[in-house]
Design a protein around this motif. Structure first.
Motif, PDB file in Angstrom:
ATOM      1  N   GLU A  82       1.065   0.396  -4.488  1.00  0.00           N
ATOM      2  CA  GLU A  82       2.372  -0.086  -4.943  1.00  0.00           C
ATOM      3  C   GLU A  82       3.218  -0.565  -3.766  1.00  0.00           C
ATOM      4  O   GLU A  82       3.897  -1.588  -3.849  1.00  0.00           O
ATOM      5  N   ARG A  83       3.161   0.153  -2.666  1.00  0.00           N
ATOM      6  CA  ARG A  83       3.924  -0.241  -1.471  1.00  0.00           C
ATOM      7  C   ARG A  83       3.416  -1.584  -0.939  1.00  0.00           C
ATOM      8  O   ARG A  83       4.200  -2.450  -0.558  1.00  0.00           O
ATOM      9  N   ASP A  91       1.891  -3.919  -2.670  1.00  0.00           N
ATOM     10  CA  ASP A  91       2.315  -4.952  -3.626  1.00  0.00           C
ATOM     11  C   ASP A  91       3.755  -5.375  -3.372  1.00  0.00           C
ATOM     12  O   ASP A  91       4.070  -6.569  -3.394  1.00  0.00           O
ATOM     13  N   ARG A  92       4.641  -4.411  -3.126  1.00  0.00           N
ATOM     14  CA  ARG A  92       6.049  -4.736  -2.864  1.00  0.00           C
ATOM     15  C   ARG A  92       6.200  -5.545  -1.571  1.00  0.00           C
ATOM     16  O   ARG A  92       7.011  -6.470  -1.503  1.00  0.00           O
ATOM     17  N   GLU A 127      -2.474   5.326  -5.096  1.00  0.00           N
ATOM     18  CA  GLU A 127      -1.586   4.527  -5.953  1.00  0.00           C
ATOM     19  C   GLU A 127      -0.271   4.220  -5.237  1.00  0.00           C
ATOM     20  O   GLU A 127       0.250   3.104  -5.307  1.00  0.00           O
TER      21      GLU A 127
END
Length: 66
Positions: A32-33, A35-36, A28
């Motif tokens: 998230e990283r 996506d950023r 996860e």
């Protein structure tokens, strides 16, 4: 001992349940990283050329359904 070596040692000492929980958390975290990073590149316009090329190929009939 480097920070990475400390992490590797700690992870290698996890029991099966702890390793499963860590693996889920890390997956996860990476998602998230990623996506950023994509959002940042998109906001900076760094993906515009790729999008333009893809749309041009689509309009020229050079694509196929998935």
């Amino acid at each position: 001992m480097t920070k990475l070596e400390q992490i590797e040692k700690s992870v290698s000492e996890l029991n099966a349940k702890e390793l499963e929980a860590f693996s889920a958390w890390f997956e996860e975290f990476q998602a998230e990283r990623w996506d950023r990073q994509i959002e940042s590149k998109d906001a900076a316009g760094k993906l515009d050329a790729l999008a333009d090329k893809a749309l041009a190929e689509f309009r020229a009939g050079k694509t196929r359904p998935l």
